[in-house]
Write an enzyme that holds these catalytic residues in place. Structure first.
Site, PDB file in Angstrom:
ATOM      1  N   ALA A  26       0.859  -1.176   0.000  1.00 48.05           N
ATOM      2  CA  ALA A  26       0.000   0.000   0.000  1.00 48.05           C
ATOM      3  C   ALA A  26       0.898   1.228   0.000  1.00 48.05           C
ATOM      4  O   ALA A  26       2.049   1.162   0.460  1.00 48.05           O
ATOM      5  CB  ALA A  26      -0.878  -0.019   1.241  1.00 48.05           C
ATOM      6  N   GLY A  37       0.502  -5.023   0.870  1.00 50.01           N
ATOM      7  CA  GLY A  37      -0.701  -5.056   0.027  1.00 50.01           C
ATOM      8  C   GLY A  37      -0.445  -5.695  -1.336  1.00 50.01           C
ATOM      9  O   GLY A  37      -1.370  -6.227  -1.948  1.00 50.01           O
ATOM     10  N   GLU A  90      -0.730  -9.311  -0.786  1.00 41.27           N
ATOM     11  CA  GLU A  90      -2.146  -9.587  -0.524  1.00 41.27           C
ATOM     12  C   GLU A  90      -2.975  -9.512  -1.806  1.00 41.27           C
ATOM     13  O   GLU A  90      -3.892 -10.300  -2.015  1.00 41.27           O
ATOM     14  CB  GLU A  90      -2.659  -8.581   0.526  1.00 41.27           C
ATOM     15  CG  GLU A  90      -1.960  -8.792   1.872  1.00 41.27           C
ATOM     16  CD  GLU A  90      -2.222  -7.670   2.864  1.00 41.27           C
ATOM     17  OE1 GLU A  90      -1.989  -6.496   2.508  1.00 41.27           O
ATOM     18  OE2 GLU A  90      -2.655  -7.958   3.983  1.00 41.27           O
ATOM     19  N   GLU A 145       4.582  -5.183   7.037  1.00 36.40           N
ATOM     20  CA  GLU A 145       3.852  -4.083   7.682  1.00 36.40           C
ATOM     21  C   GLU A 145       4.302  -3.846   9.114  1.00 36.40           C
ATOM     22  O   GLU A 145       4.252  -2.724   9.617  1.00 36.40           O
ATOM     23  CB  GLU A 145       2.338  -4.365   7.679  1.00 36.40           C
ATOM     24  CG  GLU A 145       1.665  -4.265   6.326  1.00 36.40           C
ATOM     25  CD  GLU A 145       1.600  -5.580   5.573  1.00 36.40           C
ATOM     26  OE1 GLU A 145       2.412  -6.484   5.845  1.00 36.40           O
ATOM     27  OE2 GLU A 145       0.723  -5.704   4.694  1.00 36.40           O
TER      28      GLU A 145
END
Ligand code: CO8
Length: 258
Positions: free
Chosen positions: A65, A109, A112, A132
């Protein structure tokens, strides 16, 4: 339609969606999330498309992200934006098969996003991780859930707690990716797999996808019952008649998605 953060090409019944934020190693921001979901939904609705391939660049599928976009957000902003929920949950609503072709970094992300696809084909340069924890947060789009289901508790805990990266070879051994190929062959392999899927009955391919996905959501007994019932239901299709007749007549089937 032209997008700002992705490139979409449709050829031979395959939609190729390429993440395109090279300066940020394809970090996922809100524009990219919106555009990617739009492109996936359009491909799902487009009769010319029978399979979707999602990829990034040679250096990065996606490095996570967008930290710069998230850094100063408050709890209320993250909560109100329901940040990235569309990616984690939305891809699951896409009914056509979606392959992730991963080269380089697939982190946070990005990892993911790849795991939300139906399966991952990785280049030998791929690196997967849920780092993260180094940022004072945890995975938020499935890194503690899909990764655990894919590789088991030991490796998932290791990755989520230490933030270490897993290379392509380990990822294949652990069951996170379906195949590893030399970097130069990645797109050929992924598009070839998509092409193979595109030759099947889309009706049947969707059903197969649904049945496999059901295994994550149900007990074994319920999953087996679901599988048996949808198997029975395929005998109501023309494609089942055609597929079996073609085998017996020693010819290629002509599926019509009916
Ligand atoms: N966000 C924003 N920008 C990024 C990101 C990112 N995730 N990753 C890389 N970039 C940018 C860098 O800032 C840099 O930009 P600039 O040149 O302007 O400084 C550019 O991309 C190139 O990066 P590097 O110079 O760092 O390249 P290196 O080859 O040295 O390193 C790495 C590559 C190892 C991938 C490194 O960039 C890195 O560690 N990136 C961050 C990885 C990371 O921590 N990812 C997790 C992010 S958090 C997350 O994904 C949470 C998801 C869940 C949200 C759920 C909400 C509900």
């Amino acid at each position: 339609m032209a997008f700002e953060t992705i490139i979409v090409e449709i050829e031979d019944h395959v939609a190729l969606i390429k993440l395109n934020r090279p300066d940020a190693l394809n970090a996922l921001n809100q524009t990219l999330t919106r555009e990617l979901m739009q492109a996936l939904e359009e491909a799902d609705a487009n009769d010319k498309v029978r399979c979707i391939v999602l990829t990034g660049s040679e250096k990065a599928f996606a490095a996570g992200a967008d930290i710069k976009e998230m850094a100063s957000m408050s709890f209320a902003e993250v909560n109100t934006a329901n940040l990235f929920a569309a990616l984690g949950d939305g891809i699951q609503q896409i009914r056509k098969p979606v392959i992730a072709a991963v080269s380089g970094y697939a982190l946070g992300g990005g990892c993911e996003l790849a795991m939300a696809c139906d399966f991952i084909i990785a280049s030998d340069t791929a690196k997967f991780g849920q780092p993260e924890i180094n940022l004072g947060v945890i995975a938020g789009i499935g890194g503690s859930q899909r990764l655990t289901r894919a590789v088991g508790k030991a490796k998932s805990m290791d990755m989520n707690l230490t933030g270490r990266f897993m290379d392509a070879e380990e990822a294949e051994r652990a069951g996170l990716v379906s195949r590893v190929v030399p970097a130069k062959k990645l797109m050929e392999e992924a598009l070839g797999a998509a092409q193979k899927i595109a030759e099947k009955s889309l009706l049947t391919a969707r059903t197969a996808k649904e049945a496999v996905n059901r295994s994550f959501e149900s007990t074994l007994a319920e999953g087996l019952l679901f599988e048996r019932r949808v198997f029975h239901s395929l005998f109501a299709t023309e494609d089942q008649k055609e597929g079996m007749a073609a085998f017996i007549e020693k010819r290629q089937p002509q599926f019509r998605d009916k």
